[in-house]
Design a protein around this motif. Sequence first.
Motif, PDB file in Angstrom:
ATOM      1  N   GLN A 109      66.751  38.649  42.399  1.00  0.00           N
ATOM      2  CA  GLN A 109      66.037  39.274  41.285  1.00  0.00           C
ATOM      3  C   GLN A 109      64.602  39.584  41.697  1.00  0.00           C
ATOM      4  N   HIS A 110      64.167  40.813  41.477  1.00  0.00           N
ATOM      5  CA  HIS A 110      62.795  41.197  41.823  1.00  0.00           C
ATOM      6  C   HIS A 110      61.811  40.575  40.832  1.00  0.00           C
ATOM      7  N   ASP A 111      60.685  40.067  41.352  1.00  0.00           N
ATOM      8  CA  ASP A 111      59.665  39.429  40.517  1.00  0.00           C
ATOM      9  C   ASP A 111      58.638  40.475  40.080  1.00  0.00           C
ATOM     10  N   HIS A 112      58.939  41.182  38.998  1.00  0.00           N
ATOM     11  CA  HIS A 112      58.053  42.243  38.521  1.00  0.00           C
ATOM     12  C   HIS A 112      56.713  41.687  38.039  1.00  0.00           C
ATOM     13  N   GLU A 113      56.724  40.491  37.492  1.00  0.00           N
ATOM     14  CA  GLU A 113      55.478  39.906  36.993  1.00  0.00           C
ATOM     15  C   GLU A 113      54.477  39.692  38.125  1.00  0.00           C
ATOM     16  N   PHE A 114      54.974  39.258  39.291  1.00  0.00           N
ATOM     17  CA  PHE A 114      54.047  39.026  40.396  1.00  0.00           C
ATOM     18  C   PHE A 114      53.525  40.340  40.974  1.00  0.00           C
ATOM     19  N   ASP A 115      54.266  41.431  40.837  1.00  0.00           N
ATOM     20  CA  ASP A 115      53.740  42.738  41.241  1.00  0.00           C
ATOM     21  C   ASP A 115      52.404  43.008  40.553  1.00  0.00           C
ATOM     22  N   GLN A 116      52.326  42.653  39.278  1.00  0.00           N
ATOM     23  CA  GLN A 116      51.099  42.881  38.517  1.00  0.00           C
ATOM     24  C   GLN A 116      49.957  42.029  39.059  1.00  0.00           C
ATOM     25  N   ASP A 117      50.261  40.776  39.449  1.00  0.00           N
ATOM     26  CA  ASP A 117      49.230  39.912  40.029  1.00  0.00           C
ATOM     27  C   ASP A 117      48.711  40.487  41.343  1.00  0.00           C
ATOM     28  N   ILE A 118      49.630  40.956  42.192  1.00  0.00           N
ATOM     29  CA  ILE A 118      49.207  41.517  43.477  1.00  0.00           C
ATOM     30  C   ILE A 118      48.323  42.741  43.259  1.00  0.00           C
ATOM     31  N   ALA A 119      48.721  43.617  42.351  1.00  0.00           N
ATOM     32  CA  ALA A 119      47.918  44.814  42.087  1.00  0.00           C
ATOM     33  C   ALA A 119      46.525  44.437  41.594  1.00  0.00           C
ATOM     34  N   LEU A 120      46.453  43.443  40.731  1.00  0.00           N
ATOM     35  CA  LEU A 120      45.168  42.987  40.191  1.00  0.00           C
ATOM     36  C   LEU A 120      44.278  42.428  41.301  1.00  0.00           C
ATOM     37  N   LEU A 121      44.840  41.569  42.141  1.00  0.00           N
ATOM     38  CA  LEU A 121      44.046  40.934  43.193  1.00  0.00           C
ATOM     39  C   LEU A 121      43.731  41.903  44.327  1.00  0.00           C
ATOM     40  N   SER A 122      44.601  42.860  44.557  1.00  0.00           N
ATOM     41  CA  SER A 122      44.317  43.860  45.586  1.00  0.00           C
ATOM     42  C   SER A 122      43.147  44.745  45.189  1.00  0.00           C
ATOM     43  N   ARG A 123      43.035  45.032  43.903  1.00  0.00           N
ATOM     44  CA  ARG A 123      41.870  45.797  43.442  1.00  0.00           C
ATOM     45  C   ARG A 123      40.592  44.997  43.668  1.00  0.00           C
ATOM     46  N   ALA A 124      40.638  43.696  43.375  1.00  0.00           N
ATOM     47  CA  ALA A 124      39.474  42.847  43.646  1.00  0.00           C
ATOM     48  C   ALA A 124      39.206  42.776  45.144  1.00  0.00           C
ATOM     49  N   GLY A 125      40.269  42.779  45.947  1.00  0.00           N
ATOM     50  CA  GLY A 125      40.126  42.676  47.393  1.00  0.00           C
ATOM     51  C   GLY A 125      39.425  43.850  48.037  1.00  0.00           C
ATOM     52  N   ARG A 126      39.358  44.974  47.346  1.00  0.00           N
ATOM     53  CA  ARG A 126      38.677  46.142  47.915  1.00  0.00           C
ATOM     54  C   ARG A 126      37.192  45.882  48.136  1.00  0.00           C
ATOM     55  N   ARG A 127      36.645  44.882  47.459  1.00  0.00           N
ATOM     56  CA  ARG A 127      35.230  44.545  47.637  1.00  0.00           C
ATOM     57  C   ARG A 127      35.000  43.670  48.864  1.00  0.00           C
ATOM     58  N   HIS A 128      36.080  43.297  49.566  1.00  0.00           N
ATOM     59  CA  HIS A 128      35.979  42.378  50.701  1.00  0.00           C
ATOM     60  C   HIS A 128      36.539  43.041  51.955  1.00  0.00           C
ATOM     61  N   ALA A 129      35.981  42.680  53.095  1.00  0.00           N
ATOM     62  CA  ALA A 129      36.267  43.403  54.341  1.00  0.00           C
ATOM     63  C   ALA A 129      37.746  43.453  54.685  1.00  0.00           C
ATOM     64  N   HIS A 130      38.475  42.369  54.440  1.00  0.00           N
ATOM     65  CA  HIS A 130      39.882  42.306  54.834  1.00  0.00           C
ATOM     66  C   HIS A 130      40.829  42.256  53.640  1.00  0.00           C
ATOM     67  N   GLY A 131      40.333  42.619  52.474  1.00  0.00           N
ATOM     68  CA  GLY A 131      41.198  42.774  51.319  1.00  0.00           C
ATOM     69  C   GLY A 131      41.781  41.473  50.801  1.00  0.00           C
ATOM     70  N   PHE A 132      43.012  41.562  50.285  1.00  0.00           N
ATOM     71  CA  PHE A 132      43.703  40.425  49.682  1.00  0.00           C
ATOM     72  C   PHE A 132      44.930  40.064  50.513  1.00  0.00           C
ATOM     73  N   TRP A 133      45.048  38.775  50.836  1.00  0.00           N
ATOM     74  CA  TRP A 133      46.169  38.263  51.624  1.00  0.00           C
ATOM     75  C   TRP A 133      46.920  37.188  50.846  1.00  0.00           C
ATOM     76  N   LEU A 134      48.233  37.150  51.045  1.00  0.00           N
ATOM     77  CA  LEU A 134      49.019  35.972  50.706  1.00  0.00           C
ATOM     78  C   LEU A 134      49.066  35.124  51.971  1.00  0.00           C
ATOM     79  N   THR A 135      48.240  34.093  52.019  1.00  0.00           N
ATOM     80  CA  THR A 135      48.082  33.316  53.248  1.00  0.00           C
ATOM     81  C   THR A 135      49.159  32.248  53.420  1.00  0.00           C
TER      82      THR A 135
END
Length: 304
Positions: free
Chosen positions: A54-80
């Motif tokens: 089952q695809h986790d659609h809810e987490f897609d929204q979290d990634i999109a949100l954090l990726s937008r915030a990551g644009r302010r940082h040199a290496h963006g947003f990672w799932l470490t």
Amino acid sequence: MGKPINQGDLSGPDSGANTDWVQHFSRDVPDAVLLSRHYYREAAERGSLADILQHDHEFDQDIALLSRAGRRHAHGFWLTETNSYYRGGLDGVSNAFASALWGLDFSLSAAYHGATGLCFQGGPRRSIESSLEGHRTGGRDADGADMIARIDAVTANYSPIGGDLSTGFAARPLYYGLLAARLLAGNRFHVLKTADVAPGVRVYAAAGADGVRIVVINSSQTESRVLGFSGLAPRAAVRVAPLQAPSLNSRDALTFGTDSRTLEPDAAWELQYQEVAPVSNHGTLDIQVSAGSAALILLPQIVV
């Protein structure tokens, strides 16, 4: 005390599952080089074959949100740190072919929604169990078994690379899902106009210098799907590399492209596409994807 830490080299907050903390960190530490958090679907004991498909659609929204915030940082947003199920993964699911389909879908969805990088957890079973204070993660008895089964037995359920010094090392099913996703790296995603996509089907397309790659994932356990594409260059050549196994539960056999030399130690696997019928004179193409499998489609171009 040593030299002070250069704030420009900081990253974080490496939150286990809290998106708010990452957003606060982004605002409070604007000089951080990247934002990070972890992701697992659930605890292993609450996972299942049906769940991982089952695809986790809810987490897609979290990634999109954090990726937008990551644009302010040199290496963006990672799932470490990420993988299917925490507490070592679910035996019979995280180490089976179903994990390859999950990893392919999860990686492409994360990239599509803006994640810069993904780090998948893995390693020997004994190391993971030690980190879990002795929690047993399952695993089969491989005494007298073939080498693939022995490697599976000593490997953490969710590890994309298996083995230890006694068995040698080999790719596990998840590895090939990640490899298929990696083939789209550096390309530009296309937004496809889709209509009535069947349940359990995920489609991604990305354009690069050598053409367009389309990935179709059919997570249905029983139904083969035929997908129709239009707006393609008439008579364009089409090559397909299926990603498939005898079953979604399979952990000992897997084929990617036409090559099934995938799970043996030191396997000499290479990507070999199948030639299929070209795009029609009207710019349409039908591709059949078997139940519980995926296909990587290579086209020279996507539109007329």
